[in-house]
Design an enzyme around this catalytic site. Structure first.
Site, short mmCIF file in Angstrom:
data_model
loop_
_atom_site.label_atom_id
_atom_site.label_comp_id
_atom_site.label_asym_id
_atom_site.label_seq_id
_atom_site.Cartn_x
_atom_site.Cartn_y
_atom_site.Cartn_z
N ASP A 62 56.59 41.03 35.06
CA ASP A 62 55.61 41.08 36.13
C ASP A 62 54.85 42.39 36.03
O ASP A 62 55.45 43.46 36.00
CB ASP A 62 56.29 40.96 37.50
CG ASP A 62 55.30 40.75 38.61
OD1 ASP A 62 54.82 39.60 38.77
OD2 ASP A 62 54.98 41.72 39.32
N ASN B 291 42.85 44.25 40.44
CA ASN B 291 41.82 43.29 40.85
C ASN B 291 41.00 43.83 42.02
O ASN B 291 39.78 43.68 42.04
CB ASN B 291 42.46 41.95 41.24
CG ASN B 291 42.81 41.11 40.03
OD1 ASN B 291 42.22 41.24 38.97
ND2 ASN B 291 43.78 40.24 40.20
N HIS C 147 38.05 41.03 39.28
CA HIS C 147 38.85 40.03 38.56
C HIS C 147 38.54 39.97 37.07
O HIS C 147 39.40 39.62 36.27
CB HIS C 147 38.70 38.66 39.21
CG HIS C 147 39.38 38.59 40.54
ND1 HIS C 147 40.72 38.31 40.68
CD2 HIS C 147 38.92 38.82 41.80
CE1 HIS C 147 41.05 38.34 41.95
NE2 HIS C 147 39.98 38.65 42.66
N ASP D 85 41.47 40.08 34.52
CA ASP D 85 41.63 39.05 33.49
C ASP D 85 41.73 39.68 32.10
O ASP D 85 42.56 39.26 31.28
CB ASP D 85 40.47 38.06 33.52
CG ASP D 85 40.51 37.13 34.73
OD1 ASP D 85 41.51 37.15 35.48
OD2 ASP D 85 39.52 36.40 34.92
N GLU E 126 50.22 37.07 37.53
CA GLU E 126 50.44 38.11 36.51
C GLU E 126 51.88 38.09 36.00
O GLU E 126 52.36 39.08 35.46
CB GLU E 126 50.07 39.49 37.06
CG GLU E 126 51.04 40.06 38.06
CD GLU E 126 50.83 39.58 39.49
OE1 GLU E 126 51.48 40.15 40.37
OE2 GLU E 126 50.04 38.65 39.75
#
Length: 171
Positions: free
Chosen positions: A37, A45, A50, A54, A80
């Site tokens: 994680d 973000n 984003h 990404d 994530e």
């Protein structure tokens, strides 16, 4: 295949994972699961957008894929969170793999469109299959609980799930 990361998707993880659980049970070989994680990903973000998040996730996925054996299964579990299923991998080997992945992720530097360099870290939970686990879901749950121990222990670390019934520990 997950369209963002190019890793296996959750559906493939559970299909292939069920086969690996059966193989581990039938052949009495080890099977390790790692739940990875990304630490503070929501903040990435929120602060950078984003598109940056990404890009960071794609870089982490590529790093993980490059750090495992060809027959290990690397999948995006959701958001994530990534999962690595590593057949024929002992506890010690799984901990070494987790540490190698943690270091590879921490070595990344992903530039945003504004020129900010993002350096991710990850908390990784490790569990190994034993016959008391009847499913892939139980194995992943153990690894997930260990990942939360790593987060509570300060993030950017690896934690091992204990035998069922004992408390997880961080290292």
């Amino acid at each position: 295949i997950d369209p963002l990361t190019g890793l296996y998707n959750r559906r493939h993880l559970y299909e292939a994972g069920a086969q690996e659980i059966e193989r581990a049970r039938r052949q009495a070989v080890p099977l390790a699961a790692l739940v990875i994680d990304l630490d503070d990903f929501k903040q990435v973000n929120d602060a950078h957008g984003h598109i940056a998040g990404d890009a960071l996730l794609r870089a982490v996925a590529a790093s993980c894929r490059a750090s495992v054996r060809p027959y290990d299964i690397v999948a995006r579990h959701g958001g994530e969170e990534l999962v690595v299923l590593s057949p024929s991998t002992s506890v010690d080997e799984a901990l070494q793999l987790a540490e190698r992945l943690r270091e590879a992720i921490a070595a990344l530097a992903v530039a945003t469109e504004s020129g900010v360099r993002l350096t991710p870290t990850a908390s990784i939970g490790v569990a190994t299959y034993d016959r008391s686990q009847q499913s892939l879901a139980a194995l992943l749950d153990d690894a997930d609980r260990a990942m939360y121990v790593a987060k509570r222990g300060g993030k950017n670390r690896v934690a091992l799930a204990p035998p069922r019934g004992a408390a997880p520990t961080a290292g």
